[in-house]
Design a protein around this motif. Structure first.
Motif, short mmCIF file in Angstrom:
data_model
loop_
_atom_site.label_atom_id
_atom_site.label_comp_id
_atom_site.label_asym_id
_atom_site.label_seq_id
_atom_site.Cartn_x
_atom_site.Cartn_y
_atom_site.Cartn_z
N ILE A 37 0.99 -1.15 -0.13
CA ILE A 37 -0.07 -0.04 -0.18
C ILE A 37 0.89 1.28 0.14
CG2 ILE A 37 -1.72 1.26 1.27
CD1 ILE A 37 -2.81 -1.33 2.44
N ASP A 38 1.73 1.31 0.79
CA ASP A 38 2.53 2.49 1.22
C ASP A 38 3.75 2.89 0.09
OD1 ASP A 38 1.36 2.84 3.58
OD2 ASP A 38 2.74 1.37 4.46
N MET A 39 4.09 1.88 -0.60
CA MET A 39 5.09 2.06 -1.72
C MET A 39 4.22 2.40 -2.81
SD MET A 39 7.92 -0.40 -3.54
CE MET A 39 8.86 -0.32 -2.22
N TYR A 40 2.80 2.01 -3.04
CA TYR A 40 1.92 2.20 -3.97
C TYR A 40 1.38 3.73 -4.20
CZ TYR A 40 -2.65 0.95 -6.52
OH TYR A 40 -3.64 0.99 -7.26
N LEU A 41 1.19 4.20 -2.97
CA LEU A 41 0.51 5.40 -2.93
C LEU A 41 1.20 6.59 -3.59
CD1 LEU A 41 -0.28 5.76 0.75
CD2 LEU A 41 -1.84 5.37 -0.90
N PRO A 42 2.42 6.95 -3.69
CA PRO A 42 2.86 8.02 -4.61
C PRO A 42 2.75 7.98 -6.20
CG PRO A 42 4.31 7.46 -3.29
CD PRO A 42 3.52 6.32 -2.91
N SER A 43 2.37 6.53 -6.31
CA SER A 43 2.14 6.38 -7.80
C SER A 43 0.69 6.29 -8.36
CB SER A 43 2.79 4.62 -8.09
OG SER A 43 1.72 3.61 -7.65
N LEU A 44 -0.31 6.50 -7.51
CA LEU A 44 -1.75 6.70 -7.86
C LEU A 44 -1.86 7.54 -9.15
CD1 LEU A 44 -3.48 6.31 -4.48
CD2 LEU A 44 -3.28 4.53 -6.25
N PRO A 45 -1.49 8.69 -9.06
CA PRO A 45 -1.44 9.85 -10.17
C PRO A 45 -0.82 9.25 -11.39
CG PRO A 45 -1.09 11.11 -8.24
CD PRO A 45 -0.99 9.76 -7.85
N ALA A 46 0.29 8.68 -11.24
CA ALA A 46 0.96 8.01 -12.37
C ALA A 46 0.43 7.09 -13.27
CB ALA A 46 2.36 7.68 -12.00
N ILE A 47 -0.30 6.34 -12.34
CA ILE A 47 -1.06 5.06 -12.64
C ILE A 47 -2.20 5.58 -13.53
CG2 ILE A 47 -2.35 2.99 -12.06
CD1 ILE A 47 -0.48 2.48 -9.83
N GLY A 48 -2.76 6.44 -12.98
CA GLY A 48 -4.01 6.91 -13.68
C GLY A 48 -3.80 7.55 -15.05
N ARG A 49 -2.45 8.22 -15.14
CA ARG A 49 -2.13 8.53 -16.37
C ARG A 49 -1.69 7.42 -17.33
NH1 ARG A 49 0.37 12.28 -12.92
NH2 ARG A 49 2.34 11.31 -13.12
#
Length: 406
Positions: A37-49
């Motif tokens: 979860i925690d390593m994944y959080l900063p990537s949420l905007p990048a995953i969306g794009r």
């Protein structure tokens, strides 16, 4: 000055070494699920794009992980009471490893969500079985001490994982995050095979799955178990609301970069686990119940103050981070004590009790994340409202369900 080594002190050295070793290894197994979860959080905007979807759609993958992470505990805990701790632990970590590789290879959102569901199920094994092993080995203040060592390792996740995730995104792609999580799963599996013994001997195992489910009914009728489980669930749900909303609030309203966001997140999450480290020391001196009452009351007071300030437009970033730091320190202080009180009378069914407690807490957290995401608008007020509401509910439950004994 020469220190005399008595036989007692010589014997205590390997015992202390085993205590720390068990805490570190069990902490690593516990951290597998949260690390995803925690390593994944900063990537949420990048995953969306990358996948061409909006923030609300990306949050579905996070909510799906939380939901199955919660329900998976209800599976692995009873099974570990039935067949022993190690077989379901191995199966769960292997499933987590397989699903992490699947997430890394996903090229659309439905595929990512499907593998996140499997990853959540597998990640639950380390969390619930590690906690059951602690209960098998210790009780009372020693249990709090080992939980504190375990949580010291656990604290690496919210402090370092977002930073690692930010660095990965800056240098490569979000898929590399899941490859790193898979590597961590391999390390955890090897250490579990080599260093963790079977702590559920055959003569103590449940005779049938029916006996296990009867144990669940017994737990749900136990006032102390239900009370302190719900206190912990509602209090921790406030942290989950922060977890779900913080990346969009800090990068949206405050314009932080992914790296600066990870630093801000780490400060607040670190406070949560710093409080956990104090819990074991203070519990011996003041008692577990007093620690829970004082910490939950202080947590509610600080979060209500934060809500009042942000509602009045006083939402400077420094003020927000400072008050969240204080609030989450108190939350961490009461967490281990509430867990020990909930599990105290159930050593014979520690796996089932641990899994049921974890499932209840994470289901409530996942439900709150789903509700919070519907009100998310990139500003801080929905987040502070959710955190304060959870803290107040935990405060009320402390003096109702958890206020007395069985």
């Amino acid at each position: 000055m020469t220190t005399t080594m008595t036989p007692e002190r010589i014997a205590a050295r390997p015992a202390r070494a085993r205590f720390v070793r068990d805490g570190l290894v069990l902490g690593l197994l516990t951290v597998l699920g949260p690390f995803a979860i925690d390593m994944y959080l900063p990537s949420l905007p990048a995953i969306g794009r990358s996948l061409g979807v909006g923030p609300d759609a990306v949050l579905v993958s996070l909510t799906a992980y939380f939901a199955t992470f919660a329900l998976g505990q209800l599976v692995f805990g009873p099974i570990s009471d039935l067949v022993g701790r190690k077989p379901p632990l191995y199966a769960g970590v292997l499933l987590f490893l397989f699903a992490s590789v699947g997430c890394a290879l996903a090229n659309d959102l439905p595929t990512l969500i499907a593998f996140r569901v499997l990853e959540g199920i597998g990640g639950a094994a380390g969390m619930v079985i590690a906690r059951a092993v602690v209960r098998d080995l210790h009780s009372g203040h020693d249990e709090v001490r080992l939980l504190s060592v375990l949580m010291l390792v656990f604290s690496v996740s919210p402090v370092l994982a977002p930073m690692v995730g930010s660095l990965v995104i800056a240098g490569t792609s979000w898929q590399v995050i899941f490859w790193l999580i898979a590597v961590l799963a391999v390390v955890g599996l090897v250490l579990a095979v080599v260093l963790i013994p079977e702590t559920r001997p055959r003569e103590l195992r449940s005779a049938s799955i029916g006996e296990v489910w009867n144990a669940c009914g017994r737990l749900l009728r136990h006032r102390t178990f239900v009370g302190f489980t719900l206190v912990g669930a509602c209090a921790t749900a406030g942290f989950f609301a922060f977890l779900a909303s913080s990346s969009f609030v800090f990068t949206g309203q405050y314009g932080l970069s992914p790296m600066l966001y990870s630093l801000a997140f780490s400060v607040n999450a670190g406070a949560f686990f710093a409080g956990m480290q104090l819990s074991g020391r203070l519990a011996r001196r003041y008692g577990l119940r007093r620690i829970v009452v004082v910490s939950v009351a202080a947590y509610a007071l600080v979060t209500v103050l934060l809500l009042a300030l942000t509602a009045a437009g006083i939402d400077h970033l420094a003020v927000v981070i400072a008050l969240l730091f204080v609030a989450f320190t108190f939350l961490g202080l009461g967490g281990p004590a509430a867990s020990v009180l909930a599990l105290a009378d159930h050593g014979d069914i520690a796996g089932t009790a641990s899994s049921l407690m974890g499932t209840i807490q994470l289901v409530i957290g996942a439900a709150l994340m789903a509700v919070t995401s519907t009100f998310a608008n990139g500003t801080i007020l929905p987040m502070t409202t959710a955190v304060a509401a959870c803290a107040l509910l935990a405060f009320g439950l402390t003096f109702t369900l958890a206020g007395k004994g069985k």
